[in-house]
Write a protein that holds these residues in place. Structure first.
Motif, short mmCIF file in Angstrom:
data_model
loop_
_atom_site.label_atom_id
_atom_site.label_comp_id
_atom_site.label_asym_id
_atom_site.label_seq_id
_atom_site.Cartn_x
_atom_site.Cartn_y
_atom_site.Cartn_z
N PHE A 215 2.04 48.31 7.36
CA PHE A 215 2.43 49.93 7.45
C PHE A 215 1.13 50.65 7.99
O PHE A 215 1.12 51.27 8.94
N LEU A 216 0.19 50.26 7.12
CA LEU A 216 -1.21 50.85 7.80
C LEU A 216 -1.77 50.13 9.26
O LEU A 216 -2.27 51.03 10.02
N GLU A 217 -1.34 49.08 9.32
CA GLU A 217 -1.66 48.45 10.88
C GLU A 217 -0.89 49.30 11.84
O GLU A 217 -1.30 49.55 13.00
N MET A 218 0.46 49.23 11.56
CA MET A 218 1.06 50.17 12.60
C MET A 218 1.02 51.46 12.63
O MET A 218 1.30 52.12 13.76
N LYS A 219 0.75 51.93 11.57
CA LYS A 219 0.22 53.40 11.65
C LYS A 219 -0.96 53.68 12.44
O LYS A 219 -0.92 54.79 13.13
N GLN A 220 -1.97 52.89 12.42
CA GLN A 220 -3.01 52.95 13.43
C GLN A 220 -2.54 52.70 14.74
O GLN A 220 -3.21 53.46 15.66
N PHE B 166 0.16 53.35 16.23
CA PHE B 166 0.98 54.45 16.72
C PHE B 166 0.26 55.82 16.50
O PHE B 166 0.90 56.98 16.64
N ALA B 167 -1.13 55.77 16.16
CA ALA B 167 -1.75 57.13 15.57
C ALA B 167 -1.91 58.22 16.85
O ALA B 167 -1.65 59.30 16.28
N SER B 168 -2.08 57.60 18.03
CA SER B 168 -2.17 58.60 18.89
C SER B 168 -1.02 58.97 20.11
O SER B 168 -1.07 59.63 21.05
N GLY B 169 -0.01 58.10 19.60
CA GLY B 169 1.32 58.34 20.39
C GLY B 169 2.59 58.37 19.59
O GLY B 169 2.84 58.27 18.54
N GLU B 170 3.76 58.44 20.62
CA GLU B 170 5.00 58.39 19.92
C GLU B 170 5.38 57.10 19.39
O GLU B 170 4.70 55.97 19.89
N VAL B 171 6.08 56.98 18.46
CA VAL B 171 6.50 55.61 17.86
C VAL B 171 7.94 55.23 18.75
O VAL B 171 8.90 55.92 18.71
N PRO B 172 7.86 54.03 19.42
CA PRO B 172 8.79 53.62 20.11
C PRO B 172 10.06 53.19 19.15
O PRO B 172 9.90 52.68 18.08
N PRO C 244 10.87 61.65 10.66
CA PRO C 244 9.62 61.90 10.42
C PRO C 244 8.72 60.68 10.90
O PRO C 244 9.26 59.59 10.73
N LYS C 245 7.36 60.72 11.33
CA LYS C 245 6.83 59.67 11.97
C LYS C 245 6.57 58.43 10.79
O LYS C 245 6.93 57.30 11.33
N ASP C 246 6.29 58.71 9.77
CA ASP C 246 5.99 57.63 8.75
C ASP C 246 7.24 56.94 8.50
O ASP C 246 7.28 55.59 8.46
N SER C 247 8.42 57.67 8.81
CA SER C 247 9.75 56.97 8.54
C SER C 247 10.06 55.83 10.10
O SER C 247 10.63 54.91 9.75
N GLN C 248 9.48 56.37 10.82
CA GLN C 248 9.82 55.65 12.06
C GLN C 248 8.72 54.56 11.92
O GLN C 248 9.27 53.48 12.33
N ILE C 249 7.66 54.83 11.53
CA ILE C 249 6.59 53.51 11.45
C ILE C 249 7.39 52.48 10.49
O ILE C 249 7.26 51.20 10.67
N GLY C 250 7.75 53.15 9.19
CA GLY C 250 8.46 52.05 8.28
C GLY C 250 9.56 51.46 8.84
O GLY C 250 9.69 50.31 8.46
N ALA C 251 10.27 51.79 9.81
CA ALA C 251 11.36 51.06 10.53
C ALA C 251 10.77 49.64 11.18
O ALA C 251 11.40 48.44 11.46
#
Length: 211
Positions: A153-158, A160-166, A127-134
């Protein structure tokens, strides 16, 4: 109540030599399926034990993500304490504590790092939130407050909001190449059943152990 007075009987059934398949993976997969069917919470949770350079053991719980004849797979931050231990000493121990079924499975072996393609494939499935958590946690490092993690987490979520999480360069996984698997089934009067599979050149040997 004194802790020494707490006890219970193990009465759900035994394990007999004639019931054992030729390979440990066949029995492990059966027990895993039964743990899932029984509705156990986190049936894929396993205790991972490693040793640091001073010989101090450490344990923590991680989730099994894949298992086959090649080994048991889990993922982690490669800058974590467990990863540092395994880089120094690749020997590892796993334990599945399926208490409601009165079962345990203990595995020993050594790890190898997963290929980047395998890590990428799994990371993309999260899930995208799990990707961001990494990206957020520098695992095992000291932090002053949980709020720092939440803000990051909020900073990284913003970000990567419009694209894939590398895939983070510091995130990867290990495959445990197992050479011994012990199955424990609780028994009445503390006469538990224990069988260990040990890898030999031409297959597996199976031995019963005293409880």
């Amino acid at each position: 109540m004194e802790l020494a007075d707490y006890r219970r009987e193990y009465l759900q059934g035994g394990l007999r030599r004639n019931d054992l398949p030729d390979t440990p993976l066949a029995l492990f997969e059966t027990w895993m399926q039964q743990a899932i069917a029984a509705g156990l919470p986190d049936p894929t949770a396993m205790v991972v034990a490693t040793v640091d350079e001073r010989g101090q053991p450490y344990q923590r719980i991680v989730l099994l993500k894949q298992v086959d004849e090649q080994g048991f797979v889990f993922y982690t931050n490669m800058g974590s304490r467990k990863a540092a231990h395994l880089n120094h000493n690749p020997r590892i121990s796993l334990l599945f504590p399926w208490h409601p079924l009165e079962r345990q499975v203990h595995i020993t072996g050594q790890v190898e790092k997963l290929a980047a393609t395998e890590v990428m494939k799994y990371f993309a499935s999260r899930p995208k939130d799990s990707q961001i958590g990494a990206w957020v946690s520098k695992q095992s490092s000291r932090i002053s407050a949980r709020g720092l993690l939440e803000a990051k987490f909020l900073e990284m979520k913003q970000k990567f909001a419009s694209g894939e999480v590398p895939l983070p360069s510091f995130w990867g996984g290990f495959r445990v190449k197992f050479d011994a698997v012990e199955f424990w089934q609780g028994g009445a009067n503390r006469l538990h059943d224990r069988f260990v599979y040990q890898r030999e050149q031409d297959g597996w040997t199976i031995s019963r152990l005293a409880p």
